[in-house]
Design an enzyme around this catalytic site. Sequence first.
Site, PDB file in Angstrom:
ATOM      1  N   ASP A 102       8.404  -0.230  10.242  1.00  0.00           N
ATOM      2  CA  ASP A 102       7.126  -0.599  10.625  1.00  0.00           C
ATOM      3  C   ASP A 102       6.517   0.234  11.322  1.00  0.00           C
ATOM      4  OD1 ASP A 102       7.569  -2.891   8.777  1.00  0.00           O
ATOM      5  OD2 ASP A 102       5.779  -3.905   9.572  1.00  0.00           O
ATOM      6  N   HIS A 110      -0.041  -6.804   7.066  1.00  0.00           N
ATOM      7  CA  HIS A 110       1.184  -6.997   7.724  1.00  0.00           C
ATOM      8  C   HIS A 110       1.044  -5.600   8.635  1.00  0.00           C
ATOM      9  CE1 HIS A 110       3.081 -10.108   5.543  1.00  0.00           C
ATOM     10  NE2 HIS A 110       2.971  -9.530   4.374  1.00  0.00           N
ATOM     11  N   ASN A 164       1.369   0.515   6.167  1.00  0.00           N
ATOM     12  CA  ASN A 164       2.128  -0.548   7.008  1.00  0.00           C
ATOM     13  C   ASN A 164       3.425   0.015   7.378  1.00  0.00           C
ATOM     14  OD1 ASN A 164       4.612  -2.695   6.327  1.00  0.00           O
ATOM     15  ND2 ASN A 164       3.043  -3.373   7.543  1.00  0.00           N
ATOM     16  N   ASP A 166      -1.927  -1.073   0.873  1.00  0.00           N
ATOM     17  CA  ASP A 166      -0.610  -1.745   0.682  1.00  0.00           C
ATOM     18  C   ASP A 166      -0.380  -2.489   1.932  1.00  0.00           C
ATOM     19  OD1 ASP A 166       1.790  -2.233  -0.995  1.00  0.00           O
ATOM     20  OD2 ASP A 166       2.601  -1.585   0.752  1.00  0.00           O
ATOM     21  N   GLU A 226      -4.653  -5.317   0.117  1.00  0.00           N
ATOM     22  CA  GLU A 226      -3.808  -6.426  -0.612  1.00  0.00           C
ATOM     23  C   GLU A 226      -3.691  -7.508   0.841  1.00  0.00           C
ATOM     24  OE1 GLU A 226       0.914  -6.591  -2.288  1.00  0.00           O
ATOM     25  OE2 GLU A 226       0.469  -5.125  -0.459  1.00  0.00           O
TER      26      GLU A 226
END
Length: 504
Positions: free
Chosen positions: A182, A217, A109, A213, A250
Site C-alpha cells: 500500500d 482502502h 491504493n 480501484d 469502488e
Amino acid sequence: MAFSAMHVSAQQQTTPQVCYELFVRAFADSNGDGIGDLNGITAKLDYLKDLGVDALWLTPVSPSPSYHKYDVVDYYGIDPECGTLDDYKRLIAEAHARGIKIIYDLVINHTSSKHPWFKDAAQGKNAAYRDYYVWLPPATIDSLGIAIREQTPDTWELNPWRWVKEGEEEKYYGLFSGNMPDLNYDNPAVRQEVYKIGRFWLQEVGVDGFRLDAAKHLYPDWEAPKCHAFWIEFRKEMEAVNPEVFIVGEVYTTAEKIAPYFQGLMANFDMDLHTYLEELLVSGHDTGLVTLLKHNFALFAAANPDFVNATLLSNHDQNRIGSALKGDPAMLKEAANLLLTLPGLPFLYYGEELGMLGAKPDEHIREPFLWGGQDALQTTWITKNNLSTEQTVAPLTVQMQDKNSLYHHYKTLIALRRSQPALVQVLRPNLEPVTTQPELLAFMRPHATGDLLVVNNVNSQPQVFTLASENLAFKKVVFASAKMNKAGKGKWTLPPYSMLILKR
C-alpha cells in the site's frame, strides 16, 4: 462541499447512460496470441455501439507481473501483451468517433512489489522511496492492535503486515497481498505522483475518466475521514485538467459508509443493490427494495445532491449473475429488466448480455467472450473456457439470429431506456414506491415529460397486478417483456419473470 449550478449542469450533460466493463484479456484478440488486447477492443467498437453502451471501463493494461494487472509496475506504460500507448490512443479516438467514453482503471491504493519505488523502499529505512509506503515496527503494530484485521467483502486478508526479510526492524502494509504494498497517502510526494499520473492519462492519452480501484482502502477504516478528504482533493486536481472528467469509485461497504465518499467521488458502485437483486430473484419475493433505495439515496444526497449511483449485476470480482441464476433465461431477462429500469447508472459486465456463466475462483468469472462463428477461438487467454462454452451458453452469432435471445432483450431494453426520459434520469434519482404483493416489485419513475409505472414479476408463478384507484389513469403500455393479459379494469396478469411499463 458546495456544488455550483454550472458544475451540476456539466455533470448532467456528460454523465454516461449505459456503461460496459471489459476484462481486457478476455474480450477480443487482434494478433492471434489468444490474449485479448486493445486493438481487439477497437475492432469490436461497432458491436458495442450497436448494443447501446456509451462508456467502456477497461480493466488495467499497464505493465504488471500478474494476468489481472491490478499490481502496476509502470503507471505510464502499456503491457506489451495488451498493445502499445499508440494502440490505446487509437482506441480512444475510434471510441469517441462513435460517442463512446473510455474509463481508465486507476489502481493507486497499492503498487506492485516489483515497482521501482518499492524495490528502492525495500532496501532499508534510509532508502529514497521508503516513505512512499507504510512501515511500522512489529511492536508498534501489536501495541496499536492492528496486526489482524477483519475480513471485508473486497478482501479476506486477515494479516496485512509483511516482512521484506523476516526479522527486519519494520514490516510493510500490503492489504491485498505481499505483492501489492500500500502507498502512504500521508506523504505529500505520493499525492503529487498520483496527480501526475492522473493528468498524464487525461491530457496525454485522452481518457474520459477513472474507475478507482479499492477507493476506500487508501487509509484504514479508522482514518476514513482522511480518505474522504483525499478524494475531494483528487477530484479537484483532475477537474482542473478536464472539467468533464467522470470518476467512479469502488467503495465496497454499507450505504452509510459510502455516503461521505460522494463528496469527492461523483459516482460509486452500489454493491448492496447488486446483492439484493440476486437474492430477490432467487427467493422470488421483494422485501422492500424501493424503501431501501430511497433511504440510501437520502444518505448519498446529504453528501452530494448530484451523486451518481452506479448499479450492476456482476463484475470481475463477483460471481456472474448467469451462474447465480443457474442460467435460467427468464430469470436473466428479469435481472436485465431490473438493472435497466431502476434509477442509477447501469454497468454491464462483458458477456452479461449473452448470459455468460462464471463462479469463483476469479479466473472462471473472467473467461473469454463467446463471439462464436469465425471468432469462436479468437480469445483463449490462459485456458479455454471452463464454464461459459458454446455448449453451455449460446454465443453471440447464435443469439443475434434469435429475436427472443437474451442479447436482443438487452439491446431492446437499452434502446427503451434511452427513449424514455423518466428511465434515463441518473442525477437526483426519481423513484416512488407502488404498493403490491411481495411477488411483484413495482415502482414509479416520475418525470416532467410523463410518469412511468414499472411492474416486475420476480416470481416463478403468474401474478395479477391491480392498479390502485389513484393510478387507474396509467393505461398506455410503453413496454411489455411478455404477453400480458388484462384481468379486469386496472388489472394485469404478468407471466413469471416479466415486466410491464405503463404511462398515463
